[in-house]
Design a protein around this motif. Structure first.
Motif, PDB file in Angstrom:
ATOM      1  N   HIS A  76       0.819  -1.208   0.000  1.00 31.50           N
ATOM      2  CA  HIS A  76       0.000   0.000   0.000  1.00 31.50           C
ATOM      3  C   HIS A  76       0.857   1.263   0.000  1.00 31.50           C
ATOM      4  O   HIS A  76       2.051   1.237   0.302  1.00 31.50           O
ATOM      5  CB  HIS A  76      -0.978  -0.016   1.177  1.00 31.50           C
ATOM      6  N   PHE A  77       0.218   2.367  -0.342  1.00 33.37           N
ATOM      7  CA  PHE A  77       0.917   3.642  -0.511  1.00 33.37           C
ATOM      8  C   PHE A  77       0.895   4.510   0.744  1.00 33.37           C
ATOM      9  O   PHE A  77       1.341   5.647   0.716  1.00 33.37           O
ATOM     10  CB  PHE A  77       0.296   4.424  -1.673  1.00 33.37           C
ATOM     11  N   GLY A  78       0.334   3.997   1.844  1.00 33.68           N
ATOM     12  CA  GLY A  78       0.320   4.773   3.079  1.00 33.68           C
ATOM     13  C   GLY A  78      -0.683   5.902   3.080  1.00 33.68           C
ATOM     14  O   GLY A  78      -0.533   6.874   3.826  1.00 33.68           O
ATOM     15  N   GLU A  79      -1.735   5.765   2.263  1.00 33.46           N
ATOM     16  CA  GLU A  79      -2.789   6.776   2.245  1.00 33.46           C
ATOM     17  C   GLU A  79      -3.758   6.527   3.394  1.00 33.46           C
ATOM     18  O   GLU A  79      -3.725   5.481   4.051  1.00 33.46           O
ATOM     19  CB  GLU A  79      -3.488   6.750   0.888  1.00 33.46           C
ATOM     20  N   ALA A  80      -4.632   7.500   3.645  1.00 35.49           N
ATOM     21  CA  ALA A  80      -5.459   7.468   4.854  1.00 35.49           C
ATOM     22  C   ALA A  80      -6.298   6.198   4.954  1.00 35.49           C
ATOM     23  O   ALA A  80      -6.409   5.598   6.035  1.00 35.49           O
ATOM     24  CB  ALA A  80      -6.352   8.708   4.902  1.00 35.49           C
ATOM     25  N   ASP A  81      -6.909   5.768   3.841  1.00 37.14           N
ATOM     26  CA  ASP A  81      -7.749   4.573   3.911  1.00 37.14           C
ATOM     27  C   ASP A  81      -6.915   3.321   4.155  1.00 37.14           C
ATOM     28  O   ASP A  81      -7.365   2.387   4.836  1.00 37.14           O
ATOM     29  CB  ASP A  81      -8.599   4.428   2.649  1.00 37.14           C
ATOM     30  N   HIS A  82      -5.696   3.289   3.640  1.00 37.32           N
ATOM     31  CA  HIS A  82      -4.809   2.162   3.926  1.00 37.32           C
ATOM     32  C   HIS A  82      -4.499   2.090   5.425  1.00 37.32           C
ATOM     33  O   HIS A  82      -4.566   1.015   6.041  1.00 37.32           O
ATOM     34  CB  HIS A  82      -3.493   2.308   3.153  1.00 37.32           C
ATOM     35  N   LEU A  83      -4.160   3.229   5.993  1.00 34.16           N
ATOM     36  CA  LEU A  83      -3.781   3.251   7.409  1.00 34.16           C
ATOM     37  C   LEU A  83      -4.958   2.885   8.303  1.00 34.16           C
ATOM     38  O   LEU A  83      -4.784   2.196   9.320  1.00 34.16           O
ATOM     39  CB  LEU A  83      -3.239   4.633   7.778  1.00 34.16           C
ATOM     40  N   ARG A  84      -6.164   3.320   7.921  1.00 38.29           N
ATOM     41  CA  ARG A  84      -7.345   2.956   8.715  1.00 38.29           C
ATOM     42  C   ARG A  84      -7.554   1.448   8.714  1.00 38.29           C
ATOM     43  O   ARG A  84      -7.890   0.855   9.752  1.00 38.29           O
ATOM     44  CB  ARG A  84      -8.587   3.669   8.169  1.00 38.29           C
ATOM     45  N   LEU A  85      -7.363   0.812   7.567  1.00 39.50           N
ATOM     46  CA  LEU A  85      -7.544  -0.635   7.491  1.00 39.50           C
ATOM     47  C   LEU A  85      -6.503  -1.372   8.331  1.00 39.50           C
ATOM     48  O   LEU A  85      -6.829  -2.342   9.029  1.00 39.50           O
ATOM     49  CB  LEU A  85      -7.466  -1.094   6.036  1.00 39.50           C
TER      50      LEU A  85
END
Length: 320
Positions: A76-85
């Motif tokens: 993942h690219f470390g974007e907000a939705d990735h971090l939430r998951l």
């Protein structure tokens, strides 16, 4: 021996060449394309993530939804939705970011990286959850909790989880464990041949509904942005190609398969990212994918001069 696969053409002049090896298989598993050393070992890097995710499912991991399974398979690219998951997964199993044993990093996506660097230097801003493999590591922690395995040292080759991963990779690729290395995130990595990597992806793409293999494939298909990120190669290619399951790996590796079982895998010798899309798209075209304007755009990234397009990056005509 590897072959010239991708060329960079500037103002009509071949400026650079990227060498490598590539294989594409027909639905019956017979070769459609064989270029270079497709039977020799390569480190698959993150193209082995579907096999690692399969191990987790085989050992009791039950994701909350397909998005959670996708983040367990992601670079993942470390974007907000990735971090939430990733954080949700850690929270569900009583773990914290400190339990992750992947190295600290910065988000890959430019805007996300800029936000975390604002007012901080790199050493202060880097976190384990930002690392592109953190979803996989969080799911591995969850699987350890489920099986009462130690969470500390889960990335060591002697840990029960990693022994299970090695068994799964041998099962799916048909290749025995040899010459283990250490991947960028710290986990063991097994060399495999490109032809057997392609066959493994074909097995995921054609697995029966409801099987663990099919669950992994369906999660990747349903959430291409989760396993990649904004403008990521996998996101762009899968968005343009319905039914495709694919995953990039560091240093020039890519593998994928279509629902009919046709599959591909390649390794670019110098690891150049700019060679990925032209080579992937050229292989998909040989595999009979219905060609669209979006495919054509992805297949020929621009070479710029003075801000204007003065050339292209392309698969060398006639090589595949």
């Amino acid at each position: 021996m590897s072959m010239d696969l991708v060329e960079v053409v500037r103002s009509g002049f071949r400026e650079c060449v990227h060498r490598g090896s590539a294989v594409a298989l027909r639905p019956d598993g017979e070769p459609l394309v064989e270029v270079g050393a497709v039977h020799g070992p390569i480190f698959p890097r993150s193209t082995n993530k579907p096999m690692q995710a399969l191990t987790l499912l085989r050992n009791g991991f039950e994701p909350a939804d397909d998005a959670e399974l996708a983040i367990a398979t992601a670079s993942h690219f470390g974007e907000a939705d990735h971090l939430r998951l990733v954080q949700r997964l850690l929270d569900r199993f009583g773990c914290t970011e400190d339990d992750l044993e992947c190295p600290p990093d910065l988000p890959f996506e430019e805007q996300a990286r800029a936000r975390v660097l604002a007012g901080s230097d790199r050493a202060q801003a880097a976190r384990r959850i930002y690392m592109n493999c953190s979803g996989k590591h969080a799911a591995m922690l969850a699987t350890c909790k489920i099986n009462d395995w130690p969470t500390r040292g889960y990335l060591e080759v002697g840990h029960p989880l990693q022994q299970a991963v090695l068994e799964t990779i041998a099962d799916v690729t048909g290749e025995p464990e040899t010459d283990l290395g250490i991947d960028g995130c710290g986990l063991p990595i097994v060399p495999v041949s490109l032809v057997n990597l392609a066959r493994a992806y074909a097995a995921f793409a054609t697995a029966a509904p409801g099987t663990p293999e099919r669950r992994v494939a369906d999660a990747i298909r349903a959430h291409p942005r989760v396993i990649s990120g904004t403008d990521g190669p996998d996101f762009r290619v899968m968005s343009a190609t319905p039914g495709l399951v694919c995953k990039i790996g560091a240093d020039g590796v890519h593998a994928g398969a279509l629902p009919d079982g046709s599959a591909f895998a390649y390794k670019i010798d110098d690891g150049a990212d700019r060679a990925r899309l032209p080579l992937t798209l050229a292989i998909l075209q040989r595999m009979g994918v219905e060609w669209t304007d979006e495919h054509a755009e992805l297949a020929a990234p621009a070479v710029l001069g003075g801000g204007a397009r003065v050339g292209i990056i392309r698969a060398i005509p006639g090589v595949l």
